[in-house]
Design an enzyme around this catalytic site. Structure first.
Site, PDB file in Angstrom:
ATOM      1  N   HIS A  36       0.711  -1.307   0.021  1.00  0.00           N
ATOM      2  CA  HIS A  36       0.066   0.009   0.111  1.00  0.00           C
ATOM      3  C   HIS A  36       0.988   1.364   0.056  1.00  0.00           C
ATOM      4  CE1 HIS A  36      -3.430  -2.562   0.792  1.00  0.00           C
ATOM      5  NE2 HIS A  36      -4.217  -1.596   0.766  1.00  0.00           N
ATOM      6  N   LYS A 101      -9.620  -7.791   8.423  1.00  0.00           N
ATOM      7  CA  LYS A 101     -10.167  -8.315   9.780  1.00  0.00           C
ATOM      8  C   LYS A 101     -10.064  -7.110  10.605  1.00  0.00           C
ATOM      9  CE  LYS A 101      -6.536 -10.626  12.054  1.00  0.00           C
ATOM     10  NZ  LYS A 101      -6.184 -12.197  12.530  1.00  0.00           N
TER      11      LYS A 101
END
Length: 182
Positions: A36, A101
């Site tokens: 990222h 999550k």
């Protein structure tokens, strides 16, 4: 159960609500913090991304190597909050679905509303089961990152739960409120 196919349709994404269960088929890219950061550095320097995120899906996972006869090894979700600082530049590129999550920041939830995107939770601890829905896996960029490289997955009926939707609903908050009443 709602079926989603990538690239995802804006209307389909905007119709999802926190608590909905989805089965995803099509292309899903993997990415964790290091990947990222590299993607956002490219954008900050005015460069093009090595993957097309328009109407795309990113799964926060660092898959393990595949065993013989399998497309992928273990593929469980990683904690997603680490990707929060990188969310907006990728949402600006048309990213619509992120899977991981754990909870996210209030700022992240606001970005989902701004860009008409959603955050889904995959089941932590079900890494071997999740890998069964992966039909094909290939590294597409940042191979030097090993398991954290960006992989292109072809999935069929990848199960996930809408955690934050595009209108501000939060499944975690709904769950807590429900059990506070008991």
């Amino acid at each position: 159960m709602i079926k989603l196919t990538s690239p995802v349709d804006d209307e389909a994404v905007r119709s999802l609500r926190a608590g909905d269960t989805v089965l995803i088929s099509g292309v899903v890219y993997t990415g964790r913090d290091a990947a990222h950061k590299r993607l956002c550095d490219l954008l900050a320097n005015g460069e093009n991304l090595p993957i097309d995120l328009n109407h795309g899906i990113i799964y926060y996972v660092g898959p393990t190597p595949a065993k013989p006869g399998r497309a992928i090894g273990s593929a469980g979700p990683t904690s997603s909050y680490r990707m929060d600082p990188y969310a907006e530049p990728l949402l600006q590129q048309g990213l619509k679905v992120m899977i991981g999550k754990g909870s996210r920041s209030p700022e992240f939830k606001q970005l989902l509303q701004k860009y008409g995107a959603v955050y889904l939770s995959a089941i932590g601890g079900a890494a071997a089961s999740i890998s069964e829905c992966v039909r094909k896996c290939e590294v597409v960029t940042y191979e030097d990152l090993g398991a954290e490289a960006i992989h292109r997955l072809e999935v069929h009926n990848f199960f996930a739960i809408v955690t934050y939707d595009s209108v501000g609903n939060d499944l975690f908050e709904q769950g807590i409120a429900k059990y506070k009443k008991i």
